[in-house]
Design a protein around this motif. Structure first.
Motif, short mmCIF file in Angstrom:
data_model
loop_
_atom_site.label_atom_id
_atom_site.label_comp_id
_atom_site.label_asym_id
_atom_site.label_seq_id
_atom_site.Cartn_x
_atom_site.Cartn_y
_atom_site.Cartn_z
N LEU A 1 0.96 -1.30 -0.14
CA LEU A 1 -0.01 -0.17 0.15
C LEU A 1 0.71 1.49 0.09
O LEU A 1 1.85 1.23 0.42
CB LEU A 1 -0.84 -0.06 1.35
CG LEU A 1 -1.83 -1.05 1.62
CD1 LEU A 1 -2.60 -1.19 2.88
CD2 LEU A 1 -2.80 -1.15 0.14
N VAL A 2 0.27 2.26 -0.33
CA VAL A 2 0.82 3.62 -0.30
C VAL A 2 0.11 4.59 0.22
O VAL A 2 -1.15 4.43 0.29
CB VAL A 2 1.47 4.18 -1.60
CG1 VAL A 2 2.43 3.32 -2.34
CG2 VAL A 2 0.19 4.22 -2.77
N ARG A 3 0.39 5.71 0.84
CA ARG A 3 -0.21 6.91 1.65
C ARG A 3 0.17 8.00 0.95
O ARG A 3 1.24 8.72 1.22
CB ARG A 3 0.23 6.67 2.91
CG ARG A 3 -0.87 7.69 3.88
CD ARG A 3 -0.77 7.50 5.40
NE ARG A 3 -1.16 6.15 5.83
CZ ARG A 3 -2.19 5.72 6.31
NH1 ARG A 3 -3.39 6.46 6.44
NH2 ARG A 3 -2.64 4.53 6.76
N PRO A 4 -0.65 8.43 -0.17
CA PRO A 4 -0.25 9.68 -0.83
C PRO A 4 -0.46 11.06 0.25
O PRO A 4 -1.05 11.05 1.19
CB PRO A 4 -1.25 10.10 -1.69
CG PRO A 4 -1.98 8.62 -2.06
CD PRO A 4 -1.91 8.00 -0.65
N ALA A 5 0.37 11.67 -0.08
CA ALA A 5 0.62 13.43 0.74
C ALA A 5 0.37 14.39 -0.39
O ALA A 5 0.95 14.24 -1.43
CB ALA A 5 1.90 13.23 1.52
N ILE A 6 0.04 15.41 -0.04
CA ILE A 6 -0.24 16.69 -0.77
C ILE A 6 0.75 17.81 -0.04
O ILE A 6 0.33 18.14 1.23
CB ILE A 6 -1.52 17.28 -0.93
CG1 ILE A 6 -2.75 16.13 -1.35
CG2 ILE A 6 -1.55 18.50 -1.94
CD1 ILE A 6 -3.90 16.73 -1.34
N PRO A 7 1.65 18.34 -0.45
CA PRO A 7 2.55 19.25 -0.03
C PRO A 7 1.70 20.56 -0.20
O PRO A 7 1.13 20.90 -0.65
CB PRO A 7 3.80 19.23 -1.07
CG PRO A 7 3.74 18.02 -1.90
CD PRO A 7 2.32 17.73 -2.05
N LEU A 8 2.27 21.23 1.06
CA LEU A 8 1.49 22.50 1.21
C LEU A 8 2.39 23.82 1.21
O LEU A 8 1.84 24.66 1.12
CB LEU A 8 0.87 22.61 2.74
CG LEU A 8 -0.25 21.60 3.11
CD1 LEU A 8 -0.69 21.89 4.43
CD2 LEU A 8 -1.25 21.81 2.04
N THR A 9 3.85 23.53 1.20
CA THR A 9 4.59 24.49 1.03
C THR A 9 5.68 24.24 -0.08
O THR A 9 5.64 23.11 -0.34
CB THR A 9 5.31 25.01 2.41
OG1 THR A 9 5.95 23.75 2.77
CG2 THR A 9 4.15 25.47 3.18
#
Length: 324
Positions: free
Chosen positions: A316-324
């Motif tokens: 499995l993977v856990r995507p992340a959205i960068p904020l900066t």
């Protein structure tokens, strides 16, 4: 007072996030949603493992994300200071004798966790649930989805209303309206790790680094597990009401099932489980629970993943959205 998302987010840490007035916290969350093209689902104050918490959840492209503040954070674990319960120590002793492990439970915990360290991290939005690698959004009218739904209609309506989401054996996933029509749909491919990273980057997403993963899981907890140092000594971590099933302080469902291990941006580091090896192999209860420790490291498993890095990715993977 929050002035702009840019100013607040550059160094936003958990203490700053908790210290905001409710109105300012919601305003910041709304600015984050606007910045990344997401919908704010909720901002909620609460408690977890005896600590005050505040979580913010967002929805983008059918995936729910939780806010994970950054800053200077402590990750890793010093196993030498672990003090298990008498039941944990006794149960582990049986495993140590059977498998030739260190007699001292602290030595084994130290061996199987990453070293303590302080790191600087940026705030992120992190997927609440890990997902299959290669999850690719397609039109709800896609013929492949329509065929799968048509084949499953009888099962749906045996229970009067269809479930809100369904998956077909790692082939596809869909979210359904109450009348059974498809609202969102995804095909599940089987990429290599490099291909998955490239796919995520094309969607403005990325994998977590090991440091980010540990912080997202522990949320500042200094204990072995995100809820504390103790775990049941008489059963595996597979019950519906177990400690590991509760969302953590950031609202993430993470490190809850040893079979659901996750890849990180580091090819050699797998977190959140061991693929179920301990449970499936009938190892001791403590050994199985330890795979859910925030800083758990199985170097043998990591070496194997590196050696097979060109194989199709089934973790499995856990995507992340960068904020900066």
């Amino acid at each position: 007072m929050v002035h702009t998302a840019a100013m607040a987010l550059s160094d936003l840490d958990y203490e700053q996030w908790l210290g905001l007035a409710d109105r300012d916290a919601r305003r910041l969350a709304e600015e984050i949603a606007d910045r990344v093209g997401a919908e704010l689902v909720e901002v909620r104050a609460g408690s977890y493992a005896g600590r005050r918490t505040r979580s913010a959840l967002f929805s983008r492209d059918g995936v729910i994300y939780g806010l994970v503040p950054g800053g200077r954070v402590s990750v890793g674990y010093d196993g030498r200071r672990f003090t298990g319960t008498a039941a944990q120590v006794a149960e582990y002793a049986g495993s140590a004798e059977e498998y030739g492990l260190p007699a001292d439970i602290r030595e084994f915990v130290d061996r199987m966790t990453s070293p303590p360290r302080v790191v600087g991290l940026r705030p992120l939005l992190v997927a609440v649930e890990a997902q299959e690698a290669g999850l690719r959004a397609v039109s709800p009218e896609d013929s492949r989805i329509a065929e799968l739904v048509a084949d499953s209609q009888a099962d749906f309506f045996m229970h009067q209303l269809p479930p809100p989401s369904i998956e077909w054996n790692g082939r596809a996933r869909a979210e359904l309206a109450p009348d059974g029509t498809v609202v969102r749909a995804w095909l599940i491919e089987v990429p290599t790790l490099a291909e998955e990273k490239s796919r995520l980057a094309g969607e403005g997403l990325r994998l977590l680094t090991p440091d980010e993963w540990e912080h997202a899981c522990g949320a500042g907890a200094t204990t072995l597990f995100r809820w504390g140092d103790h775990c049941p000594a008489d059963r595996y971590p597979d019950g519906p009401a177990a400690l590991n099933q509760e969302p953590n302080a950031f609202g993430l469902r993470i490190a809850h099932d040893p079979y659901r291990d996750e890849r990180t941006a580091d090819p050699a580091v797998v977190c959140g489980g061991d693929g179920g090896g301990m449970m499936c192999g009938g190892a001791g209860f403590f050994l199985a629970w330890l795979t859910l420790a925030t800083s758990y490291r199985d170097t043998d498993h990591g070496d194997w993943t590196v050696q097979n890095d060109d194989d199709p990715l089934k973790n499995l993977v856990r995507p992340a959205i960068p904020l900066t």
